[in-house]
Design a protein around this motif. Structure first.
Motif, PDB file in Angstrom:
ATOM      1  N   MET A 191       0.833  -1.180   0.000  1.00 36.02           N
ATOM      2  CA  MET A 191       0.000   0.000   0.000  1.00 36.02           C
ATOM      3  C   MET A 191       0.879   1.246   0.000  1.00 36.02           C
ATOM      4  O   MET A 191       1.826   1.346   0.773  1.00 36.02           O
ATOM      5  CB  MET A 191      -0.902  -0.024   1.235  1.00 36.02           C
ATOM      6  N   ARG A 192       0.577   2.176  -0.887  1.00 40.55           N
ATOM      7  CA  ARG A 192       1.347   3.409  -1.009  1.00 40.55           C
ATOM      8  C   ARG A 192       1.121   4.333   0.184  1.00 40.55           C
ATOM      9  O   ARG A 192       0.059   4.319   0.792  1.00 40.55           O
ATOM     10  CB  ARG A 192       0.953   4.153  -2.269  1.00 40.55           C
ATOM     11  N   PRO A 193       2.093   5.170   0.486  1.00 33.71           N
ATOM     12  CA  PRO A 193       1.888   6.195   1.511  1.00 33.71           C
ATOM     13  C   PRO A 193       0.726   7.112   1.139  1.00 33.71           C
ATOM     14  O   PRO A 193       0.405   7.294  -0.038  1.00 33.71           O
ATOM     15  CB  PRO A 193       3.214   6.952   1.504  1.00 33.71           C
ATOM     16  N   THR A 194       0.100   7.680   2.153  1.00 34.61           N
ATOM     17  CA  THR A 194      -1.033   8.573   1.949  1.00 34.61           C
ATOM     18  C   THR A 194      -0.801   9.889   2.677  1.00 34.61           C
ATOM     19  O   THR A 194      -0.138   9.935   3.709  1.00 34.61           O
ATOM     20  CB  THR A 194      -2.338   7.939   2.455  1.00 34.61           C
ATOM     21  N   LEU A 195      -1.376  10.951   2.133  1.00 33.48           N
ATOM     22  CA  LEU A 195      -1.369  12.273   2.756  1.00 33.48           C
ATOM     23  C   LEU A 195      -2.814  12.575   3.090  1.00 33.48           C
ATOM     24  O   LEU A 195      -3.679  12.547   2.205  1.00 33.48           O
ATOM     25  CB  LEU A 195      -0.809  13.313   1.786  1.00 33.48           C
ATOM     26  N   GLN A 196      -3.098  12.832   4.364  1.00 26.90           N
ATOM     27  CA  GLN A 196      -4.479  13.063   4.768  1.00 26.90           C
ATOM     28  C   GLN A 196      -4.543  13.978   5.983  1.00 26.90           C
ATOM     29  O   GLN A 196      -3.517  14.241   6.620  1.00 26.90           O
ATOM     30  CB  GLN A 196      -5.174  11.743   5.050  1.00 26.90           C
ATOM     31  N   THR A 197      -5.733  14.436   6.293  1.00 26.92           N
ATOM     32  CA  THR A 197      -5.944  15.276   7.468  1.00 26.92           C
ATOM     33  C   THR A 197      -6.134  14.387   8.688  1.00 26.92           C
ATOM     34  O   THR A 197      -6.950  13.456   8.663  1.00 26.92           O
ATOM     35  CB  THR A 197      -7.163  16.189   7.274  1.00 26.92           C
ATOM     36  N   ALA A 198      -5.391  14.685   9.739  1.00 23.44           N
ATOM     37  CA  ALA A 198      -5.449  13.901  10.979  1.00 23.44           C
ATOM     38  C   ALA A 198      -6.478  14.504  11.936  1.00 23.44           C
ATOM     39  O   ALA A 198      -7.071  15.556  11.670  1.00 23.44           O
ATOM     40  CB  ALA A 198      -4.065  13.886  11.631  1.00 23.44           C
ATOM     41  N   GLU A 234       2.218  22.638   5.038  1.00 22.58           N
ATOM     42  CA  GLU A 234       2.830  22.981   3.746  1.00 22.58           C
ATOM     43  C   GLU A 234       4.080  22.137   3.500  1.00 22.58           C
ATOM     44  O   GLU A 234       4.312  21.658   2.389  1.00 22.58           O
ATOM     45  CB  GLU A 234       3.171  24.468   3.687  1.00 22.58           C
ATOM     46  N   PHE A 235       4.883  21.936   4.542  1.00 21.61           N
ATOM     47  CA  PHE A 235       6.077  21.108   4.399  1.00 21.61           C
ATOM     48  C   PHE A 235       5.699  19.679   3.992  1.00 21.61           C
ATOM     49  O   PHE A 235       6.311  19.104   3.089  1.00 21.61           O
ATOM     50  CB  PHE A 235       6.893  21.092   5.695  1.00 21.61           C
ATOM     51  N   LEU A 236       4.693  19.099   4.648  1.00 22.70           N
ATOM     52  CA  LEU A 236       4.306  17.724   4.319  1.00 22.70           C
ATOM     53  C   LEU A 236       3.724  17.624   2.914  1.00 22.70           C
ATOM     54  O   LEU A 236       3.968  16.637   2.221  1.00 22.70           O
ATOM     55  CB  LEU A 236       3.323  17.173   5.353  1.00 22.70           C
ATOM     56  N   LEU A 280       8.643  13.219  -2.830  1.00 20.91           N
ATOM     57  CA  LEU A 280       8.947  11.793  -2.680  1.00 20.91           C
ATOM     58  C   LEU A 280       8.394  10.989  -3.839  1.00 20.91           C
ATOM     59  O   LEU A 280       9.037  10.065  -4.313  1.00 20.91           O
ATOM     60  CB  LEU A 280       8.396  11.270  -1.355  1.00 20.91           C
ATOM     61  N   GLY A 281       7.214  11.348  -4.315  1.00 21.56           N
ATOM     62  CA  GLY A 281       6.624  10.642  -5.448  1.00 21.56           C
ATOM     63  C   GLY A 281       7.366  10.891  -6.746  1.00 21.56           C
ATOM     64  O   GLY A 281       7.579   9.976  -7.537  1.00 21.56           O
ATOM     65  N   THR A 282       7.809  12.126  -6.974  1.00 19.98           N
ATOM     66  CA  THR A 282       8.484  12.445  -8.231  1.00 19.98           C
ATOM     67  C   THR A 282       9.935  11.988  -8.250  1.00 19.98           C
ATOM     68  O   THR A 282      10.510  11.831  -9.311  1.00 19.98           O
ATOM     69  CB  THR A 282       8.429  13.962  -8.527  1.00 19.98           C
ATOM     70  N   GLU A 283      10.517  11.764  -7.097  1.00 15.96           N
ATOM     71  CA  GLU A 283      11.918  11.335  -7.027  1.00 15.96           C
ATOM     72  C   GLU A 283      12.064   9.819  -7.064  1.00 15.96           C
ATOM     73  O   GLU A 283      13.159   9.303  -6.954  1.00 15.96           O
ATOM     74  CB  GLU A 283      12.575  11.872  -5.761  1.00 15.96           C
TER      75      GLU A 283
END
Length: 102
Positions: free
Chosen positions: A1-8, A84-86, A93-96
């Motif tokens: 499973m890929r990493p996710t960015l979400q609101t905690a 903003e940093f995250l 991370l995805g593009t690299e």
């Protein structure tokens, strides 16, 4: 499973790294400290199925870090600057090629 960015629950962003290998997490922590200007603060607190890890801190910004059985390793923002940093980190991370392909 890929990493996710979400609101905690704290209304700020979190990156959950899910099944990302430990070697990737270690490379990320090195990157944050060597090129991101962060240092670690705090101590590790272990639970049965979770751990609170030392936070990453630099001027004006702290990211909580931890691990649990649901999210794997994670970084949690505690302010707008951290959000903003995250966002930027997740995109980079995805593009690299750091993250596994979809």
């Amino acid at each position: 499973m890929r990493p996710t960015l979400q609101t905690a629950a704290n209304s700020h962003l979190t990156i959950d790294f899910n099944a990302l290998p430990e070697s990737h997490w270690e490379a990320l922590t090195t990157r944050l400290m060597e090129t991101g200007g962060f240092h670690r603060i705090g101590q590790t607190v272990m639970g049965l199925d979770e751990a609170i890890l030392p936070s990453f801190q630099r001027a004006g910004l702290t990211l909580a870090a931890g691990w649990n059985i649901w999210s794997g390793h994670y970084l949690l923002s505690e302010c707008a600057a951290g959000d903003e940093f995250l966002r930027t980190l997740f995109s980079e991370l995805g593009t690299e090629g750091f993250l596994p392909p979809v």
